[in-house]
Design a protein around this motif. Structure first.
Motif, PDB file in Angstrom:
ATOM      1  N   LEU A 286       0.831  -1.206   0.000  1.00  0.00           N
ATOM      2  CA  LEU A 286       0.000   0.000   0.000  1.00  0.00           C
ATOM      3  C   LEU A 286       0.865   1.255   0.000  1.00  0.00           C
ATOM      4  CD1 LEU A 286      -2.873  -0.981   2.467  1.00  0.00           C
ATOM      5  CD2 LEU A 286      -3.020  -0.690  -0.021  1.00  0.00           C
ATOM      6  N   ALA A 287       1.976   1.216   0.732  1.00  0.00           N
ATOM      7  CA  ALA A 287       2.892   2.359   0.734  1.00  0.00           C
ATOM      8  C   ALA A 287       3.454   2.598  -0.661  1.00  0.00           C
ATOM      9  CB  ALA A 287       4.012   2.137   1.741  1.00  0.00           C
ATOM     10  N   ALA A 311       6.512  -2.073  13.095  1.00  0.00           N
ATOM     11  CA  ALA A 311       7.457  -2.370  12.027  1.00  0.00           C
ATOM     12  C   ALA A 311       7.153  -1.546  10.781  1.00  0.00           C
ATOM     13  CB  ALA A 311       7.411  -3.865  11.690  1.00  0.00           C
ATOM     14  N   THR A 312       5.875  -1.362  10.490  1.00  0.00           N
ATOM     15  CA  THR A 312       5.486  -0.540   9.343  1.00  0.00           C
ATOM     16  C   THR A 312       5.886   0.912   9.555  1.00  0.00           C
ATOM     17  OG1 THR A 312       3.621  -2.011   8.846  1.00  0.00           O
ATOM     18  CG2 THR A 312       3.531   0.224   7.954  1.00  0.00           C
ATOM     19  N   ALA A 313       5.683   1.403  10.782  1.00  0.00           N
ATOM     20  CA  ALA A 313       6.066   2.776  11.089  1.00  0.00           C
ATOM     21  C   ALA A 313       7.567   2.973  10.990  1.00  0.00           C
ATOM     22  CB  ALA A 313       5.572   3.157  12.488  1.00  0.00           C
ATOM     23  N   ALA A 314       8.334   1.942  11.347  1.00  0.00           N
ATOM     24  CA  ALA A 314       9.792   2.046  11.260  1.00  0.00           C
ATOM     25  C   ALA A 314      10.247   2.079   9.804  1.00  0.00           C
ATOM     26  CB  ALA A 314      10.444   0.882  11.996  1.00  0.00           C
ATOM     27  N   ARG A 315       9.590   1.264   8.939  1.00  0.00           N
ATOM     28  CA  ARG A 315       9.990   1.208   7.539  1.00  0.00           C
ATOM     29  C   ARG A 315       9.483   2.413   6.761  1.00  0.00           C
ATOM     30  NH1 ARG A 315       8.498  -5.076   5.854  1.00  0.00           N
ATOM     31  NH2 ARG A 315       9.740  -6.126   7.462  1.00  0.00           N
ATOM     32  N   ASN A 316       8.254   2.827   7.025  1.00  0.00           N
ATOM     33  CA  ASN A 316       7.618   3.891   6.250  1.00  0.00           C
ATOM     34  C   ASN A 316       6.916   4.891   7.166  1.00  0.00           C
ATOM     35  OD1 ASN A 316       7.970   2.672   3.405  1.00  0.00           O
ATOM     36  ND2 ASN A 316       6.899   1.017   4.491  1.00  0.00           N
ATOM     37  N   PRO A 317       7.660   5.614   8.003  1.00  0.00           N
ATOM     38  CA  PRO A 317       7.010   6.540   8.939  1.00  0.00           C
ATOM     39  C   PRO A 317       6.201   7.628   8.240  1.00  0.00           C
ATOM     40  CG  PRO A 317       9.374   6.925   8.839  1.00  0.00           C
ATOM     41  CD  PRO A 317       9.123   5.646   8.120  1.00  0.00           C
ATOM     42  N   GLN A 318       6.590   7.987   7.029  1.00  0.00           N
ATOM     43  CA  GLN A 318       5.883   9.035   6.307  1.00  0.00           C
ATOM     44  C   GLN A 318       4.520   8.580   5.809  1.00  0.00           C
ATOM     45  OE1 GLN A 318       8.378   7.254   5.274  1.00  0.00           O
ATOM     46  NE2 GLN A 318       8.320   6.861   3.070  1.00  0.00           N
ATOM     47  N   HIS A 319       4.250   7.269   5.889  1.00  0.00           N
ATOM     48  CA  HIS A 319       2.974   6.735   5.412  1.00  0.00           C
ATOM     49  C   HIS A 319       2.024   6.365   6.554  1.00  0.00           C
ATOM     50  CE1 HIS A 319       4.192   6.731   1.269  1.00  0.00           C
ATOM     51  NE2 HIS A 319       5.266   6.007   1.532  1.00  0.00           N
ATOM     52  N   VAL A 320       2.382   6.651   7.798  1.00  0.00           N
ATOM     53  CA  VAL A 320       1.528   6.309   8.942  1.00  0.00           C
ATOM     54  C   VAL A 320       1.098   7.593   9.642  1.00  0.00           C
ATOM     55  CG1 VAL A 320       1.335   5.019  11.097  1.00  0.00           C
ATOM     56  CG2 VAL A 320       2.727   4.110   9.218  1.00  0.00           C
ATOM     57  N   ARG A 321      -0.202   7.854   9.623  1.00  0.00           N
ATOM     58  CA  ARG A 321      -0.748   9.043  10.289  1.00  0.00           C
ATOM     59  C   ARG A 321      -0.941   8.809  11.779  1.00  0.00           C
ATOM     60  NH1 ARG A 321      -1.835  12.599  12.871  1.00  0.00           N
ATOM     61  NH2 ARG A 321      -3.350  14.263  12.645  1.00  0.00           N
ATOM     62  N   ALA A 322      -1.468   7.640  12.133  1.00  0.00           N
ATOM     63  CA  ALA A 322      -1.704   7.306  13.543  1.00  0.00           C
ATOM     64  C   ALA A 322      -1.955   5.814  13.657  1.00  0.00           C
ATOM     65  CB  ALA A 322      -2.899   8.081  14.101  1.00  0.00           C
ATOM     66  N   VAL A 323      -1.790   5.290  14.870  1.00  0.00           N
ATOM     67  CA  VAL A 323      -2.066   3.888  15.176  1.00  0.00           C
ATOM     68  C   VAL A 323      -3.145   3.855  16.253  1.00  0.00           C
ATOM     69  CG1 VAL A 323      -1.158   1.752  16.165  1.00  0.00           C
ATOM     70  CG2 VAL A 323       0.250   3.087  14.573  1.00  0.00           C
ATOM     71  N   LEU A 324      -4.233   3.156  15.977  1.00  0.00           N
ATOM     72  CA  LEU A 324      -5.327   3.001  16.933  1.00  0.00           C
ATOM     73  C   LEU A 324      -5.406   1.541  17.346  1.00  0.00           C
ATOM     74  CD1 LEU A 324      -8.138   5.128  15.198  1.00  0.00           C
ATOM     75  CD2 LEU A 324      -6.190   5.898  16.561  1.00  0.00           C
ATOM     76  N   ILE A 325      -5.366   1.296  18.643  1.00  0.00           N
ATOM     77  CA  ILE A 325      -5.371  -0.073  19.167  1.00  0.00           C
ATOM     78  C   ILE A 325      -6.589  -0.276  20.053  1.00  0.00           C
ATOM     79  CG2 ILE A 325      -4.160  -1.748  20.593  1.00  0.00           C
ATOM     80  CD1 ILE A 325      -2.762  -1.235  17.958  1.00  0.00           C
ATOM     81  N   ARG A 326      -7.426  -1.225  19.659  1.00  0.00           N
ATOM     82  CA  ARG A 326      -8.552  -1.604  20.511  1.00  0.00           C
ATOM     83  C   ARG A 326      -8.052  -2.559  21.594  1.00  0.00           C
ATOM     84  NH1 ARG A 326     -12.434  -6.534  20.788  1.00  0.00           N
ATOM     85  NH2 ARG A 326     -13.521  -5.831  22.651  1.00  0.00           N
ATOM     86  N   GLN A 327      -8.268  -2.197  22.853  1.00  0.00           N
ATOM     87  CA  GLN A 327      -7.818  -3.013  23.982  1.00  0.00           C
ATOM     88  C   GLN A 327      -8.843  -4.110  24.261  1.00  0.00           C
ATOM     89  OE1 GLN A 327      -7.787   0.484  26.500  1.00  0.00           O
ATOM     90  NE2 GLN A 327      -5.555   0.349  26.746  1.00  0.00           N
ATOM     91  N   LEU A 328      -8.398  -5.354  24.220  1.00  0.00           N
ATOM     92  CA  LEU A 328      -9.293  -6.467  24.490  1.00  0.00           C
ATOM     93  C   LEU A 328      -9.645  -6.535  25.972  1.00  0.00           C
ATOM     94  CD1 LEU A 328      -7.856  -9.351  22.282  1.00  0.00           C
ATOM     95  CD2 LEU A 328      -9.366  -7.462  21.653  1.00  0.00           C
ATOM     96  N   THR A 329     -10.737  -7.205  26.255  1.00  0.00           N
ATOM     97  CA  THR A 329     -11.133  -7.403  27.636  1.00  0.00           C
ATOM     98  C   THR A 329     -10.259  -8.477  28.289  1.00  0.00           C
ATOM     99  OG1 THR A 329     -12.727  -9.131  27.092  1.00  0.00           O
ATOM    100  CG2 THR A 329     -13.506  -6.845  27.000  1.00  0.00           C
ATOM    101  N   PHE A 330     -10.392  -8.619  29.593  1.00  0.00           N
ATOM    102  CA  PHE A 330      -9.655  -9.648  30.337  1.00  0.00           C
ATOM    103  C   PHE A 330      -9.884 -11.014  29.700  1.00  0.00           C
ATOM    104  CE2 PHE A 330      -9.473 -12.978  33.504  1.00  0.00           C
ATOM    105  CZ  PHE A 330      -8.357 -12.687  34.266  1.00  0.00           C
ATOM    106  N   ALA A 331     -11.156 -11.366  29.458  1.00  0.00           N
ATOM    107  CA  ALA A 331     -11.479 -12.684  28.906  1.00  0.00           C
ATOM    108  C   ALA A 331     -10.933 -12.841  27.497  1.00  0.00           C
ATOM    109  CB  ALA A 331     -12.990 -12.896  28.921  1.00  0.00           C
ATOM    110  N   GLU A 332     -11.024 -11.781  26.680  1.00  0.00           N
ATOM    111  CA  GLU A 332     -10.535 -11.873  25.311  1.00  0.00           C
ATOM    112  C   GLU A 332      -9.024 -12.059  25.267  1.00  0.00           C
ATOM    113  OE1 GLU A 332     -13.792  -9.235  22.807  1.00  0.00           O
ATOM    114  OE2 GLU A 332     -12.252  -8.206  23.981  1.00  0.00           O
ATOM    115  N   HIS A 333      -8.301 -11.415  26.193  1.00  0.00           N
ATOM    116  CA  HIS A 333      -6.853 -11.603  26.247  1.00  0.00           C
ATOM    117  C   HIS A 333      -6.500 -13.044  26.602  1.00  0.00           C
ATOM    118  CE1 HIS A 333      -4.854  -7.867  25.403  1.00  0.00           C
ATOM    119  NE2 HIS A 333      -5.636  -7.183  26.208  1.00  0.00           N
TER     120      HIS A 333
END
Length: 381
Positions: A286-287, A311-333
């Motif tokens: 995509l980059a 790893a993507t941000a390290a290789r192509n920092p100019q192509h990453v605007r932000a990283v959003l991480i959904r935190q799983l619940t206790f059970a999902e983890h």
């Protein structure tokens, strides 16, 4: 394409024949791949003797002025099965079409692929002839004269099977987009607990699938309803599930967009595909395909998304605007990796991305992530 070509396609899966769709000679294939090919040839031969015919299952693709990337698969189906009964009949939901009737997931896997089938692809005024790979898949970049926006690409097999694959041509002025994971990011799957995943995918009815709360609203706010902004759904899941996932996304109001999935099973070089390498490779592509776009990468902390995004941000920092991480619940983890909290390597990966000046925002659902996005001033401009 005429009758001679159709007969050639029938012979493409006969016992003992090479697999034209493979990029490697048969003699160099991994033993697992050779076993799979032998099994597929025998199954295809039996089904063809019973009158099964070749069909085309289309998937949504993307492109830019001058080219498009087209996805599809050739498979066998019984003559009594109508086109609207095929699992792929809902694939147009990826492009925002009216959703097709829901099916139980196992129907999407009850197919027989056809390797080495020749397919005529009509892209606007241009016609290309391409060949499916050893899994029956098409993933090809073709020259195009299509303008920005959504278009239909016609696919035609040698024996007359026809399908239409939607493609999103992204305009040269677009500077932002979204790449979203699927499992446990937009769709609750509770992976990788194999029995739960198998039940959700193969048995449970599509209408019973659960969305992650607030994620559709988050994507709607980020895109602002602008159809020109590309949204792609990246997963290590199988292409067989694409139509069902497309109907799910359409039903719960997610933005339309292509999927980047994979083919389960043996590869030309090994027993299994690497999900991590699949995601990294697609993000790298995509980059390259869209050098002017900066992506908001959305995933969860239950598996490898933080490491992959770092790893993507390290290789192509100019192509990453932000990283959003959904935190799983206790059970999902616990279901995901046996621990009640994110794995230490995931936490370190998030920290590495943040150190590069890329916002890394976290929340248990889309509502919390939206508040974090607004507070951080992350926009798609």
């Amino acid at each position: 394409m005429g009758g001679d070509q159709a007969r050639d396609d029938l012979r493409a899966v006969r016992p003992g024949a090479p697999r034209p769709g493979s990029t490697n000679p048969v003699s160099r294939l991994h033993p697992a791949a050779r076993l799979e090919d032998a099994f597929d040839r025998r199954v295809a031969a039996v089904l063809r003797r019973r009158g099964w015919t070749l069909r085309i299952e289309p998937y949504a693709g993307y492109g830019a002025p001058g080219w498009v990337r087209v996805f599809a698969r050739t498979l066998l189906a019984a003559p009594v099965v109508k086109e609207h009964d095929l699992p792929g009949s809902g694939a147009a939901a990826q492009a925002g079409a009216r959703t097709a009737p829901a099916l139980r997931g196992w129907r999407s896997f009850a197919t027989a692929q056809v390797a080495g089938a020749h397919v005529e692809v009509r892209v606007g005024d241009r016609v290309h002839v391409v060949t499916t790979d050893r899994g029956g898949y098409l993933d090809v970049r073709l020259e195009s004269d299509l303008e920005p926006g959504w278009h239909d690409v016609e696919l035609r097999a040698a024996d007359g099977a026809v399908a239409v694959a939607p493609v999103h041509v992204v305009g040269p002025e677009v500077r932002s987009g979204i790449v979203s994971d699927i499992d446990d990011t937009v769709l609750v799957t509770r992976l990788p607990r194999i029995f739960v995943a198998a039940w959700n995918t193969l048995v449970r009815h599509e209408n019973a699938r659960e969305p992650v709360p607030g994620m559709a609203g988050l994507y709607a706010r980020l895109t602002g309803g602008r159809p020109e902004i590309p949204v792609l759904y990246l997963s290590t899941g199988a292409w067989n599930a694409a139509p069902a996932i497309g109907r799910f996304l359409r039903r719960f109001g997610y933005p339309r967009g292509p999927m980047l999935l994979t083919d389960w099973g043996p590869t030309n070089t090994g027993w299994f595909r690497s999900g991590r390498e699949h995601k990294l490779g697609q993000l790298e592509r995509l980059a390259e395909d869209f050098p002017a776009i900066r992506w908001v990468l959305v995933g969860d902390d239950g598996q490898h998304d933080p490491q992959i995004f770092a790893a993507t941000a390290a290789r192509n920092p100019q192509h990453v605007r932000a990283v959003l991480i959904r935190q799983l619940t206790f059970a999902e983890h616990v279901l995901a990796h046996g621990l009640p909290a994110p794995a230490p390597e995931s936490v370190r990966a998030e920290q590495r991305a943040a150190h590069r000046g890329i916002p890394v925002l976290q929340g248990p659902d889309g509502y919390a992530l939206l508040r974090a996005v607004q507070a951080a001033g992350v926009t798609l401009d």
